[in-house]
Design an enzyme around this catalytic site. Structure first.
Site, short mmCIF file in Angstrom:
data_model
loop_
_atom_site.label_atom_id
_atom_site.label_comp_id
_atom_site.label_asym_id
_atom_site.label_seq_id
_atom_site.Cartn_x
_atom_site.Cartn_y
_atom_site.Cartn_z
N ASP A 1 -9.86 33.27 36.73
CA ASP A 1 -10.24 33.60 35.36
C ASP A 1 -10.35 32.30 34.58
O ASP A 1 -9.46 31.45 34.66
CB ASP A 1 -9.20 34.53 34.71
N ASP B 1 -15.65 41.68 32.41
CA ASP B 1 -15.98 42.36 31.16
C ASP B 1 -17.44 42.19 30.75
O ASP B 1 -17.80 42.52 29.63
CB ASP B 1 -15.08 41.88 30.03
N CYS C 1 -37.67 43.84 11.24
CA CYS C 1 -38.11 44.46 9.98
C CYS C 1 -37.05 45.43 9.44
O CYS C 1 -36.84 45.50 8.23
CB CYS C 1 -39.42 45.21 10.20
N LYS D 1 -4.96 32.10 31.90
CA LYS D 1 -4.55 33.45 32.29
C LYS D 1 -4.22 33.54 33.77
O LYS D 1 -3.22 34.16 34.16
CB LYS D 1 -5.66 34.45 31.95
#
EC number: 6.2.1.45
Length: 989
Positions: free
Chosen positions: A437, A509, A565, A461
């Site tokens: 990680d 994720d 827009c 982590k």
């Protein structure tokens, strides 16, 4: 209605005291733990499912040992241990009681008392491969918010006068219909013309089609003119529950489909028979003991509690492993029970009505598991005895030898790693558990990522998670990496790395990262377990080569993008104004600073941009250099001018171009349907929203220009009151694009203006640089939106709500604005625990090497509805090529070694395909590089055929590994077979 506080866990009894205060609600409770009477002390081995306990706790009271570990999870929550009997005087002080691992007699006694006293009562039990959950929330339980997610909303396009009236509307996403259902209650706001609907009591709707709803009588109302929102209203619901004693005999069982009901009813009887066996024998059935299992079956028959035929095979299988304790089953049942406790506390989501049964007895059908005998599953005095009772000692050794990769150490990753540690995965010789990680621990992680504590904030982590795994089980061989698994790291996480793995668990994720990981596992035929959560919903997908269908491309998530827009001129919902505010943040505080820095470093970077884009960038640079503030007061003045530009001048100009009475054609109003007519705002320094915008914008502007910021409200108000802005004069003939196409074509490049502006800015740059070639210190600091930065969210919230006020859109509070603008996917620990438990049940099957598709399960669940669906994965798709049938896992494998012992030539590959499969190849490719093309001239073909496979790849960068995946086209091949042929994998020497 007052709510109690409670937390559930499957290894003890959890109780809670009330009534709560507002501070209590924020801190989520004071749980009290009591060890079950028969297990007051931790046994001589630590059960695999009790991750709170360690070797040092052996011999101590289980409640007291758990209390210390629980208190460490959140220092602000008071956790107390209770080891006495559950007497009525003690229970009276609670509003929620959760019993686990409790004898039936105790369940009935406590259940009767709780029902009589109006105390919410939950029973959770896990035995071997099955779990049981029961809820009794009394005769009069109020559910304040029964559904998950935000209430539905749609924009009104027309409302007829009639009985009934017909509402034509459009969903919040452009061109999408509404999502209302028959009977939904709705209210109206912002309707012009038929104003009688605004503020009316909620009315039911009847759905006519995707864009039309019927409501009550509107024939006497004023004619509809324009605008308006129709919003769903969720009213509180009152629910009534039967006590446990009555519900045992007449169970209401929650199932995902009617086909599951007979199995659940058989488990209902099996759990009662197990209680009877325990009363009779003073113990649970011995693992894999046929006589004990038959006795449980006899008791189930004699109880006569089942409604319908008894599935005897289910009862036998359940009884044969009921003495087992499995961490994954505990995780699933505990998560379900914890969510029900939260429902009792908060009144959010519908509670279970009233029974739920869960089982993974399909694990007993695995080859090897079905042949286990009583001696294989007898206790060994090991921490894994609960798991050995189900799968045997030899299987436990196999678990210890596994090599697994966990990608991601967030919420799901933490739960997976906790389960792996308790299961003993990679805890033996040759075992290897790798977790990777790139992220570091943040404060916001601590509410759901149970491996981390406050002291771990800012640490990697993966490193912290690995340390936690070692504390839970010192035997696990875990390695922490801080790498992304992606194309950049393929030299490290290459084919050889993936092929040595027994499995991969995805806890990612992003859809892009998950898709890449799946592609790597597909290439290397590595099993993959993919887990995902969103709020109370979760799913687990098993990809098992060559049994299952690959996961395939995931659906495109809502990314918060809308037509320009709509955002710029015609917003209809708070989602539109929040996205506009996000764009404002980037356009004010990020992009100008980036462009100024680039320009000051090297103006030539503009040559790489299209002319229109270059002009836009130069105008940003010019504005930033002209507006450079000297102090914080200048920043306040800039924020006030920008407020006026956004919320007054731009709206005034829009209404000048398209007045409220403007018509697109005679009789057809311009401001109708999905266009809401806005109104300009008048600045007021005493208005909280106005002032919040000024303070946040000034702070960010100061930060971007490296000026010391200030948040002095009184000083800012003094400056604002002294400012006098010139009146706004609308431009005549200004073109405002009404479609995406007009938006894209609205700014033709002005090459003359571009050159002149560039010359002026180059001169300005020279003045700032002072004759030096490089600027030593960047003039501006880009600010990137961070959802956890309060100033950033302050700006987004104020900017969005002011825009919403312009268009009559209901505002959003700070937390809602943070969630939507920050694109925060709701995450709760109950969902992640359930997902990880379900994934680890599939790990058991992979460890067995199961080749029976019917044993695997894909899981989907929704804790808000207490709904769990587990289905068999689909088999891989098949196709025909070259006269035979293939599936997506098939590939041709060739040892690309030539007759001379060196790397094979292209011709030798062609010969191999001809000799082995009888295919005449007309084209051979590696990626985008053509290795052979029969259409080339004879000399070129001869050169191609003589080359070694990798000769042409060295320069292209395609040769990353010693295995090449080649594409080929064969003679006579039809066009539709282009993407349906087995790949050719050539292993180079």
């Amino acid at each position: 209605m007052g709510r109690a506080h409670g937390v559930s866990h499957v290894t003890g009894v959890v109780l809670s005291r009330g009534p709560p205060t507002s501070a209590d609600r924020a801190l989520w409770s004071t749980p009290l733990w009591r060890a079950a009477p028969q297990t007051h002390g931790v046994p001589c081995h630590v059960p695999i499912l009790q991750f709170l306990l360690g070797e040092s706790d052996i011999g101590q009271n289980r409640a007291e040992a758990s209390q210390r570990a629980l208190a460490d999870l959140n220092p602000r929550v008071v956790v107390a241990a209770y080891t006495g009997e559950l007497l009525e005087d003690f229970l009276t002080s609670f509003q929620v009681v959760v019993l686990t691992e409790s004898p039936l007699e105790e369940q009935l006694r406590v259940g009767d008392f709780c029902h009589a006293q109006g105390i919410c009562f939950i029973v959770a039990d896990a035995k071997g491969l099955a779990g049981q959950l029961f809820c009794d929330f009394g005769k009069h339980f109020i559910v304040d918010d029964p559904a998950e997610g935000d209430p539905l909303c749609a924009t009104v396009q027309h409302i007829s006068q009639g009985n009934p009236g017909v509402v034509t509307c459009m969903g919040t996403e452009d061109s999408h219909g509404h999502l209302f259902c028959d009977g939904d209650l709705v209210t109206f706001s912002g309707v012009e013309g038929m104003v009688e609907l605004n503020g009316q009591e909620p009315v039911p709707v009847r759905v006519l089609d995707a864009f039309r709803l019927e409501i009550n009588d509107t024939s006497s109302f004023s004619p509809y003119c324009r605008g308006g929102l129709v919003s769903q209203v969720r009213l509180p619901q009152v629910h009534s529950y039967e006590p446990l004693r009555q519900s045992l005999a007449e169970p209401k069982i929650r199932v995902a489909s009617p086909e599951e009901l007979p199995r659940s009813r058989s488990l209902h009887a099996a759990f009662q028979a197990l209680h009877a066996f325990r009363r009779e024998q003073g113990r649970l059935p011995r693992p894999r003991a046929p006589a004990d299992a038959e006795r449980v079956l006899e008791l189930a028959r004699s109880l006569g509690v089942q409604q319908g035929p008894l599935d005897e095979d289910v009862v036998r299988a359940f009884a044969s492993v009921s003495a087992g304790d499995l961490c994954p089953v505990a995780a699933v049942v505990g998560a379900l029970a914890a969510q029900e406790a939260l429902k009792a506390i908060t009144g959010k989501f519908l509670p279970l009505d009233q029974w739920l049964y869960f089982d993974a007895l399909e694990c007993l059908g695995l080859e090897g598991a079905a042949q286990l005998a009583e001696e294989d599953c007898a206790p060994r005095g090991s921490r894994y005895d609960g798991q050995i009772a189900v799968f045997g000692a030899a299987f436990q050794e196999q678990l210890g030898c596994q090599k697994y990769l966990v990608v991601g150490a967030g919420a799901v990753g933490c739960e997976l790693l906790k389960n792996f540690a308790m299961m003993g995965l990679a805890a033996g010789p040759g075992g290897d558990l790798t977790v990777t990680d790139m992220d570091t621990v943040a404060l916001s992680n601590l509410h759901r990522q149970l491996l981390y504590r406050s002291a771990d904030i800012s640490r990697p982590k993966s490193v912290v998670a690995a340390e936690a795994v070692r504390r839970m089980n010192p035997d696990v061989r875990v390695t922490a990496h801080q790498n992304q698994v992606g194309p950049v790291t393929e030299p490290f996480y290459g084919d050889s790395f993936f092929r040595r793995l027994d499995g991969v668990a995805s806890a990612l994720d992003t859809l892009e990262a998950r898709a890449y990981l799946e592609s790597r596992c597909r290439r290397c035929l590595t099993p993959l377990l993919d887990s995902g959560t969103e709020g109370a919903r979760g799913n687990v997908l098993a990809m098992v080569p060559p049994l299952t269908k690959p996961l395939g491309p995931a659906g495109t998530p809502g990314n918060g993008t809308f037509p320009v827009c709509t955002l710029r001129y015609f917003p209809r919902t708070i989602q539109h104004t929040l996205q506009w505010a996000r764009d404002e943040f980037e356009g004010l505080f990020q992009l100008p600073a980036e462009h100024v820095s680039q320009f000051m470093e090297d103006p030539a970077f503009l040559e790489q941009l299209p002319a229109a884009k270059a002009l836009e960038v130069l105008q940003q640079v010019q504005g930033s250099l002209q507006e450079r503030p000297r102090d914080w007061q200048d920043c306040v003045r800039w924020a006030r001018r920008h407020w006026q530009s956004c919320y007054h001048d731009a709206i005034t100009q829009l209404l000048h171009t398209f007045p409220p009475e403007h018509e697109t054609s005679p009789g057809v109003p311009f401001w109708a349907g999905d266009r809401t007519c806005p109104h300009p705002l008048t600045f007021n320094p005493d208005n909280d929203t106005h002032l919040e915008y000024i303070l946040a914008a000034a702070h960010l502007f100061a930060q971007a220009h490296k000026v010391p910021p200030c948040r002095d409200r009184a000083a800012a108000q003094t400056i604002l009151r002294s400012m006098v802005l010139p009146p706004f004069v609308p431009q005549e003939g200004l073109h405002i694009p009404l479609t995406e196409e007009q938006e894209e074509a609205r700014m033709p490049a002005d090459h003359g203006g571009l050159a002149e502006l560039l010359q002026d800015l180059v001169q300005r740059r020279q003045e700032l640089v002072g004759g030096e070639e490089e600027v030593q210190v960047p003039l501006m600091e880009p600010i990137y939106f961070e959802k956890d930065n309060d100033i950033h969210v302050d700006f987004i919230t104020a900017a969005s709500n002011l825009r919403a006020e312009n268009y009559g859109i209901p505002p959003a509070n700070w937390l809602t604005s943070k969630r939507i603008a920050g694109r925060i996917v709701p995450a709760i620990i109950t969902t992640t625990a359930a997902v990880a438990g379900l994934a680890c049940l599939e790990v058991y099957k992979l460890v067995w090497g199961c080749q029976d598709l019917s044993c695997y399960r894909n899981s989907n669940f929704c804790l808000s509805d207490c709904l769990l669906l587990r289905i068999q994965p689909l088999p891989p798709p098949t196709y025909r090529y070259g006269g035979r049938e293939w599936n997506c896992w098939d590939r041709l494998e060739m040892q690309a070694v030539g007759t001379d012992g060196q790397e094979a030539t292209v011709q030798e590959v062609l010969d191999w395909l001809q000799r082995t499969h009888g295919w005449t190849v007309t084209m051979l490719l590696c990626g985008h590089t053509v290795l052979y093309d029969r259409e080339e001239d004879e000399e070129t073909r001869a050169q191609q055929q003589a080359q070694r496979l990798s000769e042409n790849l060295e320069d292209t960068g395609e040769l990353r590994q010693r295995e090449l995946e080649l594409l080929y086209v064969c003679e006579g091949e039809e066009a539709e077979t282009e993407d349906t042929r087995p790949p050719l994998l050539c292993s180079l020497p």
